[in-house]
Design an enzyme around this catalytic site. Structure first.
Site, PDB file in Angstrom:
ATOM      1  N   THR A   1     -25.038  24.318 -48.254  1.00 34.40           N
ATOM      2  CA  THR A   1     -26.500  24.414 -48.248  1.00 34.40           C
ATOM      3  C   THR A   1     -26.969  25.838 -47.971  1.00 34.40           C
ATOM      4  OG1 THR A   1     -26.695  22.120 -47.526  1.00 34.40           O
ATOM      5  CG2 THR A   1     -28.608  23.535 -47.188  1.00 34.40           C
ATOM      6  N   VAL A   2     -26.467  26.426 -46.893  1.00 32.20           N
ATOM      7  CA  VAL A   2     -26.940  27.766 -46.518  1.00 32.20           C
ATOM      8  C   VAL A   2     -26.370  28.830 -47.447  1.00 32.20           C
ATOM      9  CG1 VAL A   2     -27.033  29.508 -44.689  1.00 32.20           C
ATOM     10  CG2 VAL A   2     -27.256  27.079 -44.113  1.00 32.20           C
TER      11      VAL A   2
ATOM     12  N   GLU B   1     -28.821  36.380 -36.804  1.00 31.06           N
ATOM     13  CA  GLU B   1     -30.202  35.929 -36.624  1.00 31.06           C
ATOM     14  C   GLU B   1     -30.374  34.449 -36.955  1.00 31.06           C
ATOM     15  OE1 GLU B   1     -33.602  35.680 -35.391  1.00 31.06           O
ATOM     16  OE2 GLU B   1     -33.370  37.819 -35.706  1.00 31.06           O
TER      17      GLU B   1
ATOM     18  N   ILE C   1     -36.625  30.915 -38.156  1.00 32.12           N
ATOM     19  CA  ILE C   1     -37.543  31.427 -37.128  1.00 32.12           C
ATOM     20  C   ILE C   1     -36.988  32.741 -36.582  1.00 32.12           C
ATOM     21  CG2 ILE C   1     -38.666  30.967 -34.917  1.00 32.12           C
ATOM     22  CD1 ILE C   1     -38.120  27.982 -35.386  1.00 32.12           C
TER      23      ILE C   1
ATOM     24  N   ASP D   1     -25.660  20.714 -30.485  1.00 27.83           N
ATOM     25  CA  ASP D   1     -26.267  21.751 -31.315  1.00 27.83           C
ATOM     26  C   ASP D   1     -27.216  22.612 -30.479  1.00 27.83           C
ATOM     27  OD1 ASP D   1     -27.063  22.784 -34.146  1.00 27.83           O
ATOM     28  OD2 ASP D   1     -28.968  22.238 -33.217  1.00 27.83           O
TER      29      ASP D   1
ATOM     30  N   LYS E   1     -27.059  26.805 -29.196  1.00 29.67           N
ATOM     31  CA  LYS E   1     -28.170  27.735 -29.404  1.00 29.67           C
ATOM     32  C   LYS E   1     -28.653  28.341 -28.087  1.00 29.67           C
ATOM     33  CE  LYS E   1     -29.666  25.358 -33.612  1.00 29.67           C
ATOM     34  NZ  LYS E   1     -30.641  24.430 -34.215  1.00 29.67           N
TER      35      LYS E   1
ATOM     36  N   GLY F   1     -32.972  24.258 -42.711  1.00 28.21           N
ATOM     37  CA  GLY F   1     -33.400  24.220 -44.107  1.00 28.21           C
ATOM     38  C   GLY F   1     -32.727  25.311 -44.901  1.00 28.21           C
TER      39      GLY F   1
END
Length: 412
Positions: free
Chosen positions: A10-11, A124, A131, A196, A200, A298
């Site tokens: 996806t990424v 990042e 974000i 998760d 972070k 996303g």
């Protein structure tokens, strides 16, 4: 100058899409005369893909190509990502990653390798997806001492809690809806058990406070034990339940850090964050509270952050950015049970009047909570502030009271 991408999920596919779509402006901002993707590493086949001529399956092709100066790692997981990234940094190539597990577990080691080889290791996209948070902390807020950081760091759990709060859906039904909508994986464990969010907050705490924070040092609770009864009591108390990752600088040079459900009161900037959105509150000594808000995941938002790091690496070829943190130390993260808090408690009792009398004999005056259609055997209240271990010990000493739920109350 050439770039390679490792992982075309996806990424990774989003990175290639953004790179190709905005290629002209990306090259211009990179300050390079040219910037091209030369390789895409993936073990799978992608017949008919427009980038078919770039696919390879051998990592060593990237490692041994002296013209590849920047490598994007979007494979995920710890292995072989760590081994690949280590080899690339030692070979003098800068690496950009969105891999939060890698940065949380191995960030200090990889940053040190990057420094030793005069290259960059940037990430990042590993915390907030699209974000911006890493650069604002290290650059825009550089004049501040960061005292505290707290955030809704996982969109899946925030969606589930939003459905429980707004639609009175059970946890199980809200999780199924999240899976049906593509917000939750088939195996949602990393999200709903808080893993998760833990990774972070480890990255953010390391960055804010200067020493590596490992996930196994951070107390982590998920949302699987949150019931609609808790949602209703907290709603009537004037708050909502959120899964928060938080870390705080303490006066003794150590820090506190945890991930857990928390009561966030109405009026807080975090209380209104709903659906799959994330928000990260940074509390600085000069700026006060600053909140960064948006979709934390996303394909294209995350890819946007990755490509921005690629541009940054291209602008810093041959020189290391002043960026990163130092090694950890023993007992750097204090035991969460030694810290002050107040608690929301839902309990089973035989006699509410007797329970209130016994509770106030131990805790002093408490705030008794109500909800519609509560059974006579259910009793909910909010304690005053005390050391968490002391509060827990007092609860065990109250006769006839069985704790069903306990949630910390915050001041964010």
């Amino acid at each position: 100058m050439y770039v390679a991408v490792m992982g075309y999920g996806t990424v990774g596919s989003g990175v290639v899409e953004v790179f190709n779509k905005n290629h002209e402006s990306i090259v211009k901002r990179s300050t390079q005369s040219a910037l091209e993707i030369r390789y895409i590493l993936d073990l799978r086949d992608f017949p008919g893909d427009p980038n078919a001529d770039k696919f390879i399956k051998d990592f060593n092709i990237i490692l041994n190509d002296p013209e590849v100066k920047i490598v994007v790692e979007t494979m995920g997981g710890l292995h072989p990502a760590f081994e690949f990234v280590s080899s690339l940094l030692k070979a003098g190539k800068s690496v950009v990653t969105s891999n939060k597990e890698l940065v949380a577990a191995k960030g200090y080691e990889l940053l040190k390798m990057a420094e030793e080889n005069n290259v960059n290791f940037l990430f990042e996209a590993s915390v907030g997806g699209g974000i911006p948070i890493i650069r604002p902390i290290t650059q825009c807020l550089a004049a501040n001492e960061i005292d505290e950081i707290a955030g809704i760091l996982n969109g899946t759990t925030n969606f589930i809690l939003t459905m429980m709060i707004e639609k009175q859906m059970s946890f199980e039904d809200a999780l199924k809806l999240a899976q049906d909508n593509g917000y939750a994986e088939k195996d949602p464990t990393a999200d709903i058990e808080g893993q998760d969010a833990c990774r972070k907050i480890c990255i953010l705490a390391s960055l804010c406070f200067g020493k590596h924070v490992y996930p196994d040092s951070v107390h982590t609770e998920g949302i699987t034990k949150i019931a609609l009864e808790d949602v209703a009591y907290v709603r009537n108390y004037g708050g909502v339940i959120k899964l928060l990752g938080r870390a705080k600088r303490l006066d003794n040079g150590k820090i506190s850090a945890m991930v857990s459900p928390a009561v966030v009161m109405d009026g807080s900037q975090l209380a209104s964050v709903r659906d799959v959105f994330n928000a990260i509150l940074v509390r600085g000594d000069a700026i006060g509270d600053v909140v960064f808000y948006g979709k934390g995941a996303g394909k294209l938002p995350t890819a946007s952050a990755v490509v921005a790091d690629v541009i940054d690496c291209a602008k810093h070829v041959g020189r290391k950015k002043a960026f990163g943190w130092g090694p950890s130390e023993d007992d750097y993260v204090v035991d969460y049970k030694t810290l002050p808090t107040s608690l929301y408690i839902r309990a089973s009792v035989a006699d509410k009047a007797a329970a209130l009398e016994n509770v106030e004999a131990k805790f002093g005056k408490v705030r008794v909570l109500t909800r519609d259609n509560a059974p006579e055997t259910e009793f909910a209240f909010v304690t005053g502030e005390d050391v968490e271990q002391t509060l827990c010990d007092k609860l065990t000493e109250i006769p006839g009271l069985t704790v069903l739920s306990s949630i910390r109350i915050t001041d964010y």
